[in-house]
Enzyme design. Structure first.
Site, short mmCIF file in Angstrom:
data_model
loop_
_atom_site.label_atom_id
_atom_site.label_comp_id
_atom_site.label_asym_id
_atom_site.label_seq_id
_atom_site.Cartn_x
_atom_site.Cartn_y
_atom_site.Cartn_z
N PHE A 31 0.82 -1.22 0.00
CA PHE A 31 0.00 0.00 0.00
C PHE A 31 0.85 1.26 0.00
O PHE A 31 2.06 1.21 0.21
CB PHE A 31 -0.95 0.00 1.20
CG PHE A 31 -0.32 0.34 2.53
CD1 PHE A 31 0.41 -0.61 3.25
CD2 PHE A 31 -0.46 1.61 3.07
CE1 PHE A 31 0.98 -0.29 4.47
CE2 PHE A 31 0.11 1.93 4.31
CZ PHE A 31 0.83 0.98 5.01
N SER A 54 7.50 -2.25 -4.06
CA SER A 54 7.00 -3.16 -3.02
C SER A 54 6.36 -4.37 -3.67
O SER A 54 6.61 -5.52 -3.27
CB SER A 54 5.96 -2.45 -2.14
OG SER A 54 6.55 -1.40 -1.40
N VAL A 147 9.76 -2.81 2.10
CA VAL A 147 8.51 -3.16 1.43
C VAL A 147 7.37 -2.59 2.27
O VAL A 147 7.24 -2.92 3.45
CB VAL A 147 8.36 -4.69 1.31
CG1 VAL A 147 7.00 -5.06 0.75
CG2 VAL A 147 9.48 -5.27 0.46
N LYS A 148 6.57 -1.72 1.65
CA LYS A 148 5.44 -1.17 2.41
C LYS A 148 4.28 -2.15 2.26
O LYS A 148 3.41 -2.00 1.40
CB LYS A 148 5.10 0.23 1.87
CG LYS A 148 4.29 1.04 2.84
CD LYS A 148 4.30 2.51 2.49
CE LYS A 148 3.27 3.29 3.26
NZ LYS A 148 3.46 3.31 4.70
N SER A 149 4.33 -3.18 3.07
CA SER A 149 3.36 -4.27 2.95
C SER A 149 2.20 -4.07 3.92
O SER A 149 2.28 -3.26 4.85
CB SER A 149 4.04 -5.61 3.22
OG SER A 149 4.07 -5.86 4.60
#
Ligand code: PMP
Length: 289
Positions: A31, A54, A147-149
């Site tokens: 996101f 990401s 990683v913008k998980s």
């Protein structure tokens, strides 16, 4: 409120995601949180680039083109007048109850445009109180915070430590004891004309606000350094602040009950805040092009 889900717009009540979506079942997704200032999207390309980076890292195929994704986001903002914050999410999509991503044929894309206020205005005036967290930041070798998980439980565990305290934010260390980042913000220190921020290799998100602030500080003639710092460096900083899309730039005046500098927002921090708002008001991609 009008919410975009996979090509159509729905009211808040009708915008729904399947209980079999792996974004929900496993936090399998990515996101972005993006600001809109004066009808312009702040740092659009860096945000979209980071979303793709990401997604690429977790081998998630975004099911629409980059231009369609941007248009979906722009249309969401247009349909929600006055929106100042956008949440753009791509999940692994619907699968079965096993975690195998191969069983999820199509990723889900949704976008929400609304408002966000993380801290009261008073905290920005007086300065943030920060505490070092007992929870350590995820190790990059296990789950890289670059990683913008959707998997934010590490951050949530950090935020939970601040319950029932007068502390506004938490500071994550790595398992080796290096200073990393806050629960949803990057961390900065000032000493003399030097601006210091933890190297993202330690397990911090490559923040978009962080990058803007580094650029603005360089423009002020400051020496900008990404390094490996310990709490000794933090406690002896002259100034400190945090940065994030939602939080913007927040001055830090106390860490682990030690005053930072003079215990009030410092002059360099205040100048960076002023320059940040000026930059935000004067740049960006128009929503109505
Ligand atoms: N670190 C974490 C863990 C975050 O979630 C965020 C975003 N809220 C940040 C740092 C700041 O990044 P950005 O400036 O891109 O919002």
């Amino acid at each position: 409120m009008q919410i975009y889900v996979d090509g159509a717009f729905y009211s808040e009540e009708d915008a729904k995601i399947s209980v079999f979506d792996h974004g929900l079942l496993y936090g399998d997704g990515v996101f972005e949180g993006i600001r809109v200032y004066g009808g312009r999207v702040f740092e659009l390309d860096p945000h979209i680039d980071r979303l793709y980076a990401s997604a690429q890292t977790i081998a998630l195929e975004i099911p629409i083109s980059r231009s369609d994704l941007i248009e979906a986001m722009m249309e969401t903002i247009r349909r929600n007048e006055g929106a100042e914050y956008v949440r753009l999410v791509v999940t692994r999509g619907v699968g079965d109850l096993g975690l195998n991503p191969k069983k999820c044929p199509k990723a889900t894309v949704f976008c929400i445009a609304g408002g966000i206020t993380l801290y009261p205005a008073e905290v920005y005036e007086k300065g943030f109180k920060v505490r070092t967290l007992a929870t350590r930041r995820n190790e990059p070798q296990a789950l890289n915070p670059a990683v913008k998980s959707l998997n934010y439980l590490n951050n949530v565990m950090g935020a939970l430590e601040l319950r029932d305290t007068d502390v506004n934010e938490g500071l994550f260390l790595t398992t080796s004891g290096y200073v990393c980042e806050c629960t949803a913000d990057n961390f900065f220190m000032v000493k003399g004309r030097r601006l210091m921020t933890p190297n993202p290799a330690l397990g911090a998100l490559g923040g978009i606000t962080r990058a803007v602030v580094m650029k603005l500080a360089a423009g002020m003639g400051m020496e900008v350094e990404e390094g490996f710092y310990t709490l000794f460096d933090v406690y002896n900083a002259e100034e400190a602040f945090l940065t994030g899309t939602a939080a913007e730039v927040g001055p830090i005046v106390e860490i682990d009950r030690r005053p930072i500098g003079t215990g009030v927002p410092g002059p360099i921090t205040r100048e960076i805040i002023a320059r940040f708002h000026e930059y935000a008001e004067n740049t960006g991609t128009p929503v109505n092009a």
